[in-house]
Design a protein around this motif. Structure first.
Motif, PDB file in Angstrom:
ATOM      1  N   ASN A 181       0.832  -1.214   0.000  1.00  0.00           N
ATOM      2  CA  ASN A 181       0.000   0.000   0.000  1.00  0.00           C
ATOM      3  C   ASN A 181       0.864   1.261   0.000  1.00  0.00           C
ATOM      4  OD1 ASN A 181      -2.576  -1.184  -0.148  1.00  0.00           O
ATOM      5  ND2 ASN A 181      -2.416  -1.794   2.001  1.00  0.00           N
ATOM      6  N   ALA A 182       1.980   1.229   0.740  1.00  0.00           N
ATOM      7  CA  ALA A 182       2.899   2.382   0.718  1.00  0.00           C
ATOM      8  C   ALA A 182       3.450   2.570  -0.701  1.00  0.00           C
ATOM      9  CB  ALA A 182       4.034   2.158   1.712  1.00  0.00           C
ATOM     10  N   GLY A 183       3.730   1.463  -1.386  1.00  0.00           N
ATOM     11  CA  GLY A 183       4.237   1.523  -2.758  1.00  0.00           C
ATOM     12  C   GLY A 183       3.197   2.054  -3.727  1.00  0.00           C
ATOM     13  N   ARG A 184       1.962   1.589  -3.543  1.00  0.00           N
ATOM     14  CA  ARG A 184       0.878   2.101  -4.414  1.00  0.00           C
ATOM     15  C   ARG A 184       0.717   3.602  -4.247  1.00  0.00           C
ATOM     16  NH1 ARG A 184      -3.174  -2.646  -3.156  1.00  0.00           N
ATOM     17  NH2 ARG A 184      -2.481  -4.064  -4.770  1.00  0.00           N
ATOM     18  N   LEU A 185       0.793   4.057  -2.987  1.00  0.00           N
ATOM     19  CA  LEU A 185       0.673   5.496  -2.723  1.00  0.00           C
ATOM     20  C   LEU A 185       1.838   6.241  -3.385  1.00  0.00           C
ATOM     21  CD1 LEU A 185      -0.506   7.962  -1.234  1.00  0.00           C
ATOM     22  CD2 LEU A 185       0.739   7.240   0.800  1.00  0.00           C
ATOM     23  N   ALA A 186       3.047   5.712  -3.206  1.00  0.00           N
ATOM     24  CA  ALA A 186       4.232   6.393  -3.751  1.00  0.00           C
ATOM     25  C   ALA A 186       4.232   6.395  -5.279  1.00  0.00           C
ATOM     26  CB  ALA A 186       5.505   5.732  -3.225  1.00  0.00           C
ATOM     27  N   SER A 187       3.649   5.361  -5.897  1.00  0.00           N
ATOM     28  CA  SER A 187       3.648   5.289  -7.362  1.00  0.00           C
ATOM     29  C   SER A 187       2.742   6.355  -7.978  1.00  0.00           C
ATOM     30  CB  SER A 187       3.179   3.903  -7.831  1.00  0.00           C
ATOM     31  OG  SER A 187       1.771   3.813  -7.704  1.00  0.00           O
ATOM     32  N   GLY A 188       1.790   6.848  -7.178  1.00  0.00           N
ATOM     33  CA  GLY A 188       0.859   7.867  -7.680  1.00  0.00           C
ATOM     34  C   GLY A 188      -0.160   7.293  -8.647  1.00  0.00           C
ATOM     35  N   LYS A 189      -0.206   5.953  -8.771  1.00  0.00           N
ATOM     36  CA  LYS A 189      -1.093   5.361  -9.778  1.00  0.00           C
ATOM     37  C   LYS A 189      -2.386   4.805  -9.190  1.00  0.00           C
ATOM     38  CE  LYS A 189       2.399   4.367 -13.200  1.00  0.00           C
ATOM     39  NZ  LYS A 189       3.668   3.693 -13.004  1.00  0.00           N
TER      40      LYS A 189
ATOM     41  N   VAL B 109       1.912  11.724   4.028  1.00  0.00           N
ATOM     42  CA  VAL B 109       1.200  12.993   3.805  1.00  0.00           C
ATOM     43  C   VAL B 109       1.871  13.751   2.655  1.00  0.00           C
ATOM     44  CG1 VAL B 109       2.245  14.693   5.398  1.00  0.00           C
ATOM     45  CG2 VAL B 109      -0.186  14.694   5.061  1.00  0.00           C
ATOM     46  N   ALA B 110       3.196  13.648   2.554  1.00  0.00           N
ATOM     47  CA  ALA B 110       3.903  14.305   1.440  1.00  0.00           C
ATOM     48  C   ALA B 110       3.456  13.691   0.105  1.00  0.00           C
ATOM     49  CB  ALA B 110       5.413  14.163   1.627  1.00  0.00           C
ATOM     50  N   GLN B 111       3.292  12.374   0.060  1.00  0.00           N
ATOM     51  CA  GLN B 111       2.832  11.717  -1.178  1.00  0.00           C
ATOM     52  C   GLN B 111       1.419  12.170  -1.547  1.00  0.00           C
ATOM     53  OE1 GLN B 111       4.651  10.105  -3.090  1.00  0.00           O
ATOM     54  NE2 GLN B 111       6.356   9.324  -1.876  1.00  0.00           N
ATOM     55  N   LEU B 112       0.564  12.285  -0.539  1.00  0.00           N
ATOM     56  CA  LEU B 112      -0.818  12.709  -0.823  1.00  0.00           C
ATOM     57  C   LEU B 112      -0.856  14.161  -1.307  1.00  0.00           C
ATOM     58  CD1 LEU B 112      -2.612  11.006   2.215  1.00  0.00           C
ATOM     59  CD2 LEU B 112      -2.950  10.424  -0.198  1.00  0.00           C
ATOM     60  N   LEU B 113       0.015  15.002  -0.744  1.00  0.00           N
ATOM     61  CA  LEU B 113       0.076  16.404  -1.190  1.00  0.00           C
ATOM     62  C   LEU B 113       0.576  16.476  -2.634  1.00  0.00           C
ATOM     63  CD1 LEU B 113       1.522  17.892   2.104  1.00  0.00           C
ATOM     64  CD2 LEU B 113      -0.603  18.662   1.022  1.00  0.00           C
ATOM     65  N   LEU B 114       1.545  15.621  -2.949  1.00  0.00           N
ATOM     66  CA  LEU B 114       2.068  15.576  -4.321  1.00  0.00           C
ATOM     67  C   LEU B 114       0.963  15.142  -5.283  1.00  0.00           C
ATOM     68  CD1 LEU B 114       4.626  15.843  -6.046  1.00  0.00           C
ATOM     69  CD2 LEU B 114       5.148  13.461  -5.510  1.00  0.00           C
ATOM     70  N   GLN B 115       0.203  14.135  -4.847  1.00  0.00           N
ATOM     71  CA  GLN B 115      -0.910  13.655  -5.675  1.00  0.00           C
ATOM     72  C   GLN B 115      -1.950  14.760  -5.883  1.00  0.00           C
ATOM     73  OE1 GLN B 115      -1.060   9.595  -4.910  1.00  0.00           O
ATOM     74  NE2 GLN B 115      -3.255   9.472  -5.189  1.00  0.00           N
ATOM     75  N   ALA B 116      -2.039  15.684  -4.905  1.00  0.00           N
ATOM     76  CA  ALA B 116      -2.982  16.806  -5.021  1.00  0.00           C
ATOM     77  C   ALA B 116      -2.346  17.990  -5.763  1.00  0.00           C
ATOM     78  CB  ALA B 116      -3.443  17.238  -3.627  1.00  0.00           C
ATOM     79  N   ASP B 117      -1.202  17.727  -6.434  1.00  0.00           N
ATOM     80  CA  ASP B 117      -0.527  18.727  -7.268  1.00  0.00           C
ATOM     81  C   ASP B 117       0.111  19.885  -6.501  1.00  0.00           C
ATOM     82  OD1 ASP B 117      -1.086  17.308  -9.602  1.00  0.00           O
ATOM     83  OD2 ASP B 117      -3.072  18.220  -9.781  1.00  0.00           O
ATOM     84  N   CYS B 118       0.442  19.654  -5.224  1.00  0.00           N
ATOM     85  CA  CYS B 118       1.230  20.659  -4.499  1.00  0.00           C
ATOM     86  C   CYS B 118       2.698  20.494  -4.892  1.00  0.00           C
ATOM     87  CB  CYS B 118       1.124  20.434  -2.992  1.00  0.00           C
ATOM     88  SG  CYS B 118      -0.506  20.811  -2.336  1.00  0.00           S
ATOM     89  N   THR B 119       3.488  21.536  -4.650  1.00  0.00           N
ATOM     90  CA  THR B 119       4.940  21.447  -4.777  1.00  0.00           C
ATOM     91  C   THR B 119       5.446  21.152  -3.375  1.00  0.00           C
ATOM     92  OG1 THR B 119       4.882  23.042  -6.562  1.00  0.00           O
ATOM     93  CG2 THR B 119       7.020  22.718  -5.462  1.00  0.00           C
ATOM     94  N   VAL B 120       6.029  19.953  -3.189  1.00  0.00           N
ATOM     95  CA  VAL B 120       6.207  19.448  -1.822  1.00  0.00           C
ATOM     96  C   VAL B 120       7.674  19.416  -1.403  1.00  0.00           C
ATOM     97  CG1 VAL B 120       5.711  17.513  -0.273  1.00  0.00           C
ATOM     98  CG2 VAL B 120       4.179  17.985  -2.192  1.00  0.00           C
ATOM     99  N   THR B 121       7.933  19.903  -0.208  1.00  0.00           N
ATOM    100  CA  THR B 121       9.245  19.775   0.426  1.00  0.00           C
ATOM    101  C   THR B 121       9.062  18.965   1.706  1.00  0.00           C
ATOM    102  OG1 THR B 121       9.878  21.962  -0.387  1.00  0.00           O
ATOM    103  CG2 THR B 121      11.184  21.071   1.429  1.00  0.00           C
TER     104      THR B 121
END
Ligand code: NAP
Length: 290
Positions: free
Chosen positions: A129-137, A181-193
């Motif tokens: 599940n962590a991998g699925r989240l990180a893949s963004g797919k 949370v960083a992955q979810l923000l990225l998926q929401a098109d934020c620019t993430v640090t």
């Protein structure tokens, strides 16, 4: 002084989410005779874990789930816990499995998380599940992401009309909060640090942020003059201050005068975590049963 930030009411948002889940379960039960089954496993008698498990059990029952808590003695062996998980994995009436952490020291936590069927991993911690989240797919309809990060995202979406293009800084890189949370923000098109204990000039990094998510585990760590005026601040921290009060990772008294919106502690992210566990259980039920 920019004036007082809007307070993001996590308690109300969580109650609303639970009510929505309860309505969906009532509809499902009426149509199919079935309801999601959430099984929480507690090993040992850590007082905080006992309280968490009791509230998960109670709130799951309140929304109409088949809610079961398995309370095992502290001396339960790793083999016995693995056998319990194999039994729950094989049981078709079980849609969600959560093993309450931390586990006693003689048990290998990673081995236990790996043993949960990823389709029933409602804590979202299994490497698949962590991998699925990180893949963004993964699609939002089937993704099992960790509950606290999901709660942060729901509060952000409530506070902001759109997240796309915003600068987000997450402080903390834990498997449980910071990374997902960083992955979810990225998926929401934020620019993430993602900032952490080795980040240089943290205050300057945070000053760029339209969104700050603090998951540090240090009371009152984020100061008012680190915040860009009008930024949205999500405080994940739960710390006990010397006088026994619950406090976040953000210096609330300072930041509330600078931010545009802020989550309080308590009553912010905390209540969303269990509500998102229930949401994940419903997601798992739907995905497993089509
Ligand atoms: P954690 O595993 O201890 O991670 C803390 C993170 O903060 C680490 O990545 C660490 O960096 C970073 N950090 C520590 N000191 C720092 C500093 N001086 N500057 C910048 N970064 C620093 O904690 P966690 O599990 O993510 O939890 C964080 C907080 O959230 C805790 O207060 C916890 O109680 C709370 N929490 C709340 C909920 C909820 O339901 N609301 C759920 C889970 C956790 P390194 O990686 O470099 O060490």
């Amino acid at each position: 002084m920019a004036g007082q930030a809007r307070i993001i009411d996590g308690k109300a948002a969580a109650a609303e989410l639970r009510a929505e889940i309860a309505r969906e379960i009532a509809t499902l039960r009426a149509a199919t005779g079935l309801a999601p089954g959430l099984h929480v496993v507690l090993v040992g008698d850590d007082p905080a874990s006992r309280v968490y498990v009791a509230s998960k059990e109670k709130l799951a029952a309140e929304v109409g789930m088949n809610s079961v808590a398995h309370r095992l003695p502290a001396e339960t062996s790793e083999a016995a816990l693995l056998a319990k998980l194999a039994e729950l994995n094989a049981d078709d009436a079980v849609d969600g499995i959560l093993v309450q952490l931390p586990l006693p020291k003689h048990i290998d936590t990673a081995a236990i998380i790996d043993a949960i069927d990823p389709a029933k991993d409602v804590d979202g911690l299994h490497p698949i599940n962590a991998g699925r989240l990180a893949s963004g797919k993964a699609s939002a309809a089937t993704l099992l992401a960790p509950c606290t990060p999901l709660g942060c995202m729901l509060l952000l979406r409530q506070a902001l009309p759109s997240l796309a293009g915003l600068e987000a800084v997450v402080i903390g890189r834990s498997e449980l909060v910071g990374r997902p949370v960083a992955q979810l923000l990225l998926q929401a098109d934020c620019t993430v640090t993602i900032a952490h204990s080795r980040t240089k000039d943290l205050a300057a990094v945070i000053r760029r942020a339209d969104i700050v998510v603090a998951a540090v585990g240090r009371p009152g760590f984020v100061k008012g003059d680190w915040i860009k005026p009008g930024a949205t601040v999500i405080d994940v921290g739960i710390n006990r201050s010397p006088d026994g009060k619950l406090v976040g990772d953000v210096d609330y008294a300072e930041v509330v005068d600078v931010a545009g919106a802020i989550t309080p502690v308590p009553g912010g992210v905390g209540p969303m975590t269990i509500a998102c566990l229930l949401r994940n259980t419903l997601t798992a039920f739907r995905a497993r049963r089509g």
